[in-house]
Design a protein around this motif. Structure first.
Motif, mmCIF file in Angstrom:
data_model
loop_
_atom_site.group_PDB
_atom_site.id
_atom_site.type_symbol
_atom_site.label_atom_id
_atom_site.label_comp_id
_atom_site.label_asym_id
_atom_site.label_seq_id
_atom_site.Cartn_x
_atom_site.Cartn_y
_atom_site.Cartn_z
ATOM 1 N N GLY A 1 -12.497 -12.708 -17.805
ATOM 2 C CA GLY A 1 -13.632 -12.216 -18.505
ATOM 3 C C GLY A 1 -13.093 -11.143 -19.537
ATOM 4 N N PRO A 2 -13.833 -10.287 -20.011
ATOM 5 C CA PRO A 2 -13.571 -9.503 -21.193
ATOM 6 C C PRO A 2 -12.362 -8.723 -20.830
ATOM 7 C CG PRO A 2 -15.884 -9.410 -20.598
ATOM 8 C CD PRO A 2 -15.506 -10.242 -19.478
ATOM 9 N N GLN A 3 -11.620 -8.181 -21.662
ATOM 10 C CA GLN A 3 -10.281 -7.568 -21.481
ATOM 11 C C GLN A 3 -10.374 -6.059 -21.327
ATOM 12 O OE1 GLN A 3 -7.078 -8.873 -23.996
ATOM 13 N NE2 GLN A 3 -7.129 -10.934 -23.199
ATOM 14 N N VAL A 4 -9.620 -5.669 -20.485
ATOM 15 C CA VAL A 4 -9.230 -4.124 -20.494
ATOM 16 C C VAL A 4 -7.920 -4.088 -20.585
ATOM 17 C CG1 VAL A 4 -9.325 -2.140 -19.258
ATOM 18 C CG2 VAL A 4 -11.207 -3.563 -18.979
ATOM 19 N N ARG A 5 -7.454 -3.348 -21.696
ATOM 20 C CA ARG A 5 -6.023 -3.498 -21.970
ATOM 21 C C ARG A 5 -5.427 -1.933 -22.073
ATOM 22 N NH1 ARG A 5 -4.121 -8.352 -24.459
ATOM 23 N NH2 ARG A 5 -2.316 -7.273 -24.951
ATOM 24 N N GLY A 6 -3.975 -1.697 -21.709
ATOM 25 C CA GLY A 6 -3.431 -0.610 -21.963
ATOM 26 C C GLY A 6 -2.362 -0.515 -21.157
ATOM 27 N N PRO A 7 -1.699 0.730 -20.840
ATOM 28 C CA PRO A 7 -0.492 0.811 -20.059
ATOM 29 C C PRO A 7 -0.589 0.445 -18.568
ATOM 30 C CG PRO A 7 -0.730 2.543 -21.263
ATOM 31 C CD PRO A 7 -1.984 2.035 -21.418
ATOM 32 N N LEU A 8 0.654 -0.176 -18.162
ATOM 33 C CA LEU A 8 0.272 -0.781 -16.714
ATOM 34 C C LEU A 8 -0.039 0.391 -15.582
ATOM 35 C CD1 LEU A 8 1.121 -3.194 -14.813
ATOM 36 C CD2 LEU A 8 3.392 -2.435 -14.619
ATOM 37 N N LEU A 9 0.538 1.470 -15.779
ATOM 38 C CA LEU A 9 0.278 2.608 -15.024
ATOM 39 C C LEU A 9 -1.233 2.942 -15.171
ATOM 40 C CD1 LEU A 9 1.163 4.760 -12.872
ATOM 41 C CD2 LEU A 9 1.849 6.031 -14.841
ATOM 42 N N SER A 10 -1.693 2.919 -16.473
ATOM 43 C CA SER A 10 -2.948 3.272 -16.348
ATOM 44 C C SER A 10 -4.141 2.672 -15.798
ATOM 45 C CB SER A 10 -3.521 3.581 -18.020
ATOM 46 O OG SER A 10 -2.642 4.713 -18.402
ATOM 47 N N LEU A 11 -3.671 1.129 -15.893
ATOM 48 C CA LEU A 11 -4.618 -0.030 -15.401
ATOM 49 C C LEU A 11 -4.566 0.295 -13.816
ATOM 50 C CD1 LEU A 11 -3.199 -3.107 -17.155
ATOM 51 C CD2 LEU A 11 -5.466 -1.853 -17.586
ATOM 52 N N SER B 1 0.957 -1.392 -0.069
ATOM 53 C CA SER B 1 -0.048 0.004 0.046
ATOM 54 C C SER B 1 0.928 1.339 0.151
ATOM 55 C CB SER B 1 -0.876 -0.012 1.172
ATOM 56 O OG SER B 1 -0.185 0.065 2.444
ATOM 57 N N ARG B 2 2.083 1.169 0.266
ATOM 58 C CA ARG B 2 2.841 2.338 0.441
ATOM 59 C C ARG B 2 3.388 2.670 -0.770
ATOM 60 N NH1 ARG B 2 1.144 4.662 3.147
ATOM 61 N NH2 ARG B 2 -0.333 3.164 3.073
ATOM 62 N N LEU B 3 3.547 1.476 -1.861
ATOM 63 C CA LEU B 3 3.596 1.841 -3.303
ATOM 64 C C LEU B 3 2.417 2.326 -3.881
ATOM 65 C CD1 LEU B 3 5.384 -1.702 -4.125
ATOM 66 C CD2 LEU B 3 6.494 0.496 -3.816
ATOM 67 N N VAL B 4 1.279 1.987 -3.561
ATOM 68 C CA VAL B 4 0.034 2.666 -4.151
ATOM 69 C C VAL B 4 -0.096 3.983 -3.791
ATOM 70 C CG1 VAL B 4 -2.537 2.698 -4.020
ATOM 71 C CG2 VAL B 4 -1.235 0.378 -3.991
ATOM 72 N N GLU B 5 0.396 4.488 -2.362
ATOM 73 C CA GLU B 5 0.291 5.898 -2.054
ATOM 74 C C GLU B 5 1.154 6.511 -2.771
ATOM 75 O OE1 GLU B 5 -0.400 8.676 1.151
ATOM 76 O OE2 GLU B 5 -1.385 6.706 0.703
ATOM 77 N N MET B 6 2.405 6.099 -3.179
ATOM 78 C CA MET B 6 3.353 7.162 -3.708
ATOM 79 C C MET B 6 3.019 7.305 -5.327
ATOM 80 S SD MET B 6 4.926 8.416 -1.630
ATOM 81 C CE MET B 6 5.802 9.762 -2.560
ATOM 82 N N ILE B 7 2.797 6.247 -5.755
ATOM 83 C CA ILE B 7 2.531 5.880 -7.285
ATOM 84 C C ILE B 7 1.295 6.775 -7.644
ATOM 85 C CG2 ILE B 7 2.093 4.861 -9.288
ATOM 86 C CD1 ILE B 7 4.219 2.613 -7.982
ATOM 87 N N VAL B 8 -0.069 6.250 -6.957
ATOM 88 C CA VAL B 8 -1.246 6.725 -7.407
ATOM 89 C C VAL B 8 -1.253 8.224 -6.846
ATOM 90 C CG1 VAL B 8 -3.707 6.667 -6.969
ATOM 91 C CG2 VAL B 8 -2.390 4.519 -7.273
ATOM 92 N N HIS B 9 -1.082 8.501 -5.640
ATOM 93 C CA HIS B 9 -0.919 9.858 -5.325
ATOM 94 C C HIS B 9 0.142 10.750 -6.197
ATOM 95 C CE1 HIS B 9 -4.318 9.547 -2.700
ATOM 96 N NE2 HIS B 9 -3.813 9.146 -1.780
#
Length: 212
Positions: free
Chosen positions: A171-181, A106-114
């Motif tokens: 299930g159905p796919q959602v594709r794109g850049p890793l960061l955008s996912l 969650s510390r990675l989520v914190e720094m990357i998403v924020h």
């Protein structure tokens, strides 16, 4: 599990470097977090960087066990009179390795998403370590919306990165850049513009209906 703290420290350093020299107008820019400016998100990052497990329990109790109030209190506590002072507070917390009671990823989520909550509205780009983004995404897709994740949002969908070896779900796919996912799994609807696939319409509908 990898040691997240070297990555967290490097992301704190990178964010400090990106925010040095912002104008007053830039600091007041609305972030991707509804109702928060760039300065507010920085204050939240500082508050979380300084919150230990015991500190979380104490502060959560003071907020009457209301998570939104707890978060708002943290922003108010760490948002200094000037953005430069708030940035100094992040510098002072650079080497801190305490965490609220949550998985270390969650510390990675914190720094990357924020980090993106701040950078995207300012037109700043950053290339994050792919392994860290993948670990953050794995956490988000198994974390419920009530704890800031996207489990309900991406249920029954397959997330596939076009720029990394990452596939999760069915299930159905959602594709794109890793960061955008990662951003879409964190309910940042702006990232939908970067995505494609036969599951994207379902994802958009869920975002619009407030599933996350």
């Amino acid at each position: 599990m990898q040691d997240v703290w070297p990555t967290v420290r490097s992301e704190r350093l990178a964010l400090i470097a990106d925010l040095e020299g912002l104008t007053a107008e830039q600091w007041a820019t609305p972030s991707l977090c509804s109702g928060w400016t760039v300065h507010d998100v920085l204050a939240h990052i500082v508050a979380t960087a300084k919150t230990s497990r015991l500190g979380f329990v104490r502060q959560f109790a003071r907020a009457r066990f209301d998570f939104d109030r707890f978060t708002a209190n943290g922003v108010e506590r760490e948002r200094a009179d000037t953005p430069a002072e708030t940035l100094d507070r992040l510098r002072a917390a650079l080497d801190r390795t305490v965490t609220p009671p949550a998985p270390l990823d969650s510390r990675l989520v914190e720094m990357i998403v924020h980090g993106e909550d701040i950078r995207r509205p300012l037109g700043i780009t950053r290339e994050y370590p792919a392994d860290a983004v993948a670990d953050a995404l794995r956490l988000q897709i198994r974390t419920t919306a009530g704890f800031g994740g996207g489990k309900e949002l991406v249920a029954g969908l397959t997330l596939v990165a076009d720029d990394a070896e990452f596939t999760a779900g069915s299930g159905p796919q959602v594709r794109g850049p890793l960061l955008s996912l990662l951003l879409i799994a964190s309910a940042r609807g702006i990232a939908a513009a970067d995505l494609h696939g036969d599951g994207l319409d379902t994802l958009r509908q869920r975002l619009g209906s407030g599933v996350a």
